[in-house]
Design an enzyme around this catalytic site. Structure first.
Site, mmCIF file in Angstrom:
data_model
loop_
_atom_site.group_PDB
_atom_site.id
_atom_site.type_symbol
_atom_site.label_atom_id
_atom_site.label_comp_id
_atom_site.label_asym_id
_atom_site.label_seq_id
_atom_site.Cartn_x
_atom_site.Cartn_y
_atom_site.Cartn_z
ATOM 1 N N ASP A 146 0.954 -1.809 9.365
ATOM 2 C CA ASP A 146 1.850 -2.712 9.745
ATOM 3 C C ASP A 146 1.264 -4.149 10.218
ATOM 4 O OD1 ASP A 146 5.084 -3.334 10.513
ATOM 5 O OD2 ASP A 146 4.007 -3.537 12.626
ATOM 6 N N GLU A 159 1.327 -4.058 4.744
ATOM 7 C CA GLU A 159 2.394 -4.982 4.913
ATOM 8 C C GLU A 159 2.108 -6.264 5.072
ATOM 9 O OE1 GLU A 159 6.436 -5.868 7.418
ATOM 10 O OE2 GLU A 159 4.248 -5.545 8.248
#
Length: 737
Positions: A418, A471
């Site tokens: 993330d 991401e």
């Protein structure tokens, strides 16, 4: 009656040590407590505050030696022939006034961690850190108990506290292994399930708020924050066949279609309360995702986190599955069931930042240990969190070990990392003067780059077949290139640009889409610059953005038709696929982590039709190699119609050698008859899927199962197809023979 005897080291000489024990400030408890040679015999010293009495039980005798109370819980006894340094040479019987405890002496044990472990911790190269630090049930010198070890190099004193010692930090101070800044202690006879924390006296001499174990493998249920001693041993896996085939399932030419799930809100709210969430998900989610044709489940972070509203993206227990959903064994069993059903498991993982909760990593030993000390480097303004100091070898090792914990211990197949963009740039979300340049004066976070390369390379080396996904929302080059080629080493990157561009296009009323045609075609300009996953993720259905369905313009029928056409475009476009839960049933409201999905919507034919479409798209995607084998190879794609902005029509070929698939999207509500499209080969082009089919809730306009080519040139080809393009629909054709 207290026996009369004298000590070579008289009690008066120990008053300074007793003072430090009483105030919890003793820096070397092993130098005072335990068994020590004393003249021609051995003296045993015990500190048991609030005990009524302590007896010494030498091994091999039935005689109990009553220990002499010296002061405020400090006891001493002499025993002839009692060897020092042998934990099994004696036991202690402690009268707590209502209960009697019999145990070995924690301070009779020698050092616990080996020199090699300490060296690797100091160097930041310990690849089994979670087996070294944390709490572990084991047998030490013939005695079963729990070994605790924690890194706190600047602390003046660290103690283990828990229910077993009334949370009294004076009872179990730890030994400091100076070479690595690690504190350790073995407490005999403790069992799995014990709650514990660390009481730390910081570098300034203040007692800090109790700290959870950074490497705890189990925690108690939030909002409680204690760590829990986990059971010994590993889970009994049955997924040998899956693990052996995993590399092939993740090969560049394999189909990957991901169903993104928040474990706490997927289930309907009628689940049995005495059954763990993981067991319920195993019973219901696993067969559902398999039936829907997905190849992988992606779980939003399931690491322990204090605030449920962060959805797990602000974790503190990066080695422990959250207790909200069950035990670590429950989670392992869920992964095992996924693998048995042919589903891979991807975990969202957050190495970028952590929350400031006082029981966590913040100022862990009274200093900025895990975080940067300067807020221009160490505080994240967007999320009010702290940023890992990945330039410190021990912190980098800590996070790599966390990655390995999930992939090795829990057989997780992939990590989706993330907020990579926030890690790569020192000026991320900062104005001029609010950030510190790197050593070359640039904005790149060189420490984070090195960490990501190291993490990816280590996971690939130690966990064959596992993959990593970034991401990452910027134009950083080489996210999926090999570290040795200057890249970051990820297997895939989320294509955030494609998601934003195409959703922006779909948001426009069809009459205006001709002016935004490039939003749908631009993705192919850079489609092969990285290996991409096309995400329609949770980020697009929260914080007032609305659901995917309600992003679409028009009346109710048109919104559903737009969504179906978009899914057809996505599933035929180069790139692996990811869809957040609820998207497959066209949930009308945006996602709420406190509510389950709107499963009753499936009573409506339009919602049910979208669900059937996603199932069929997944199956077609897997069945037709042309739709997945060349996702990272330009030879697998050709535009046929990419410039018909006036009609908002897109047509392209997906190719696998002689196997050809034609996808055509009409992004207006106007059906187009006799729309001629040139194709490279003559023959029967079978209509494999039409998003406007009545079964999906569409109008049923189509091509009667397919079309033969005509010897009429078009789009640079000698033959073409005369097609009917349904309104707001994508039609997929396959060349037969």
């Amino acid at each position: 009656m207290t026996p009369a005897f004298t000590f070579a080291t008289p009690p008066d000489a120990l008053q300074g040590d007793i003072d430090m024990l009483l105030t919890g400030r003793h820096v070397d408890p092993f130098g005072t407590l335990g068994a020590h040679p004393d003249g021609d015999s051995t003296v045993v010293r015990v500190f048991a505050p609030n005990a009524r009495g302590v007896s010494l039980l030498p091994a091999g005798t039935d005689t109990a030696i009553e220990m002499q109370p010296i002061r405020d819980g400090f006891f001493m006894a002499r025993a002839a022939g009692l060897p020092a340094g042998q934990p099994d040479a004696y036991r202690l019987r402690i009268d707590w006034g209502g209960s009697v405890q019999e145990t070995e002496d924690p301070y009779a044990f020698g050092t616990l961690l080996g020199d090699l472990d300490l060296h690797l911790i100091r160097e930041g190269r310990h690849e089994s850190l979670a087996d070294c630090l944390g709490s572990h049930i084991l047998t030490e010198q013939g005695v079963q108990g729990v070994r605790f070890a924690v890194w706190a190099p600047n602390a003046r004193r660290v103690s283990v506290v828990g229910d077993f010692n009334s949370w009294d930090g004076r009872r179990h101070p730890m030994r400091l292994r100076h070479s690595a800044g690690v504190w350790e202690l073995f407490i005999p006879r403790l069992r799995a399930g014990e709650r514990y924390k660390y009481e730390v006296v910081g570098v300034g001499g203040d007692v800090l708020p109790l700290k959870a174990d950074p490497l705890a493998r189990q925690t108690e249920m939030p909002p409680a924050t204690a760590s829990v001693v986990p059971p010994p041993g590993d889970f009994s896996w049955t997924d040998e066949e899956w693990m052996a085939s995993r590399a092939a399932r993740h090969a560049p030419d394999a189909p990957i279609s991901v169903y993104e799930v928040h474990a706490g809100s997927w289930l309907p709210r009628d689940g049995a309360q005495d059954v763990s969430v993981w067991e319920q998900l195993g019973d219901r989610l696993v067969p559902y995702a398999t039936d829907m044709g997905f190849t992988h489940l992606e779980l939003m972070p399931i690491m322990e986190h204090p605030f449920g509203g962060s959805w797990g993206y602000q974790p503190l227990g990066v080695f422990a599955p959250t207790a909200r959903y069950g035990t670590p064994a429950d989670f392992a069993r869920f992964v095992d069931r996924c693998h048995a059903a042919g589903l891979g498991v991807i975990l969202d993982w957050v190495p970028a930042h952590f929350p400031t909760d006082t029981h966590g990593l913040a100022q862990f030993d009274g200093t900025a240990l895990y975080e940067y000390s300067d807020p221009r480097e160490g505080f994240h303004p967007d999320w009010n969190t702290l940023i890992y100091n990945l330039g410190r070898t021990e912190v980098r090792n800590f996070m790599v070990a966390s990655a390995l914990e999930w992939v090795r211990r829990y057989h997780v197949d992939a990590l989706r990392v993330d907020a990579v963009a926030s890690m790569l740039y020192r000026d991320y979300s900062r104005e001029a003067g609010q950030w510190i340049p790197n050593r070359y004066g640039g904005r790149e976070n060189l420490e984070a780059v090195e960490f990501l390369r190291d993490m990816n390379a280590t996971v690939m080396r130690l966990c064959p077949g596992a993959i990593t996904v970034a991401e990452e929302s910027t134009a950083w080059p080489g996210v999926t290139a090999r570290p040795e080629d200057g890249g970051l080493g990820f297997t895939y990157k989320w294509n955030m640009g494609w998601m934003h561009d195409t959703l922006r296009y779909l948001h426009h009323d069809p009459i205006h889409r001709r002016y935004h045609h490039h939003d749908m075609t631009f993705g192919m300009v850079y489609a092969y610059s990285e290996r991409f996953i096309l995400p329609l993720s949770h980020d697009e259905v929260v914080h007032g953005k609305g659901s995917l369905l309600n992003k679409m313009p028009g009346d109710r029928w048109q919104r559903f038709a737009n969504l179906r056409a978009y899914y057809g475009f996505m599933w035929t476009h180069p790139g692996r696929k990811l869809l957040f839960m609820g998207g497959e049933i066209a949930q009308a409201r945006e996602w709420d982590h406190d509510s389950s999905l709107d499963w009753p919507a499936l009573d409506d034919t339009l919602h049910r039709g979208v669900q059937h479409l996603v199932r069929d798209l997944n199956r077609l995607y897997r069945d037709l190699p042309a739709l997945h084998r060349h996702d990272t190879d330009p030879s697998g794609f050709d535009w046929v119609v990419g410039d018909d902005s006036a009609n908002s029509v897109f047509a392209y070929l997906r190719k696998d050698g002689d196997r050809l698939v034609l996808a055509v999207s009409n992004m207006t509500p106007v059906p187009r008859h006799d729309y001629r499209i040139g194709v490279p080969r003559a023959g029967w082009w079978r209509e494999r899927l039409n998003t406007d089919a009545a079964d999906y809730g569409g109008s049923g306009v189509g091509n009667g199962g397919g079309r033969h080519t005509d010897e009429v040139g078009g789009h640079g080809q000698a033959q073409s197809l005369s097609l009917t393009l349904p309104p707001l629909a994508t039609v997929i054709f396959e060349l037969q023979g």
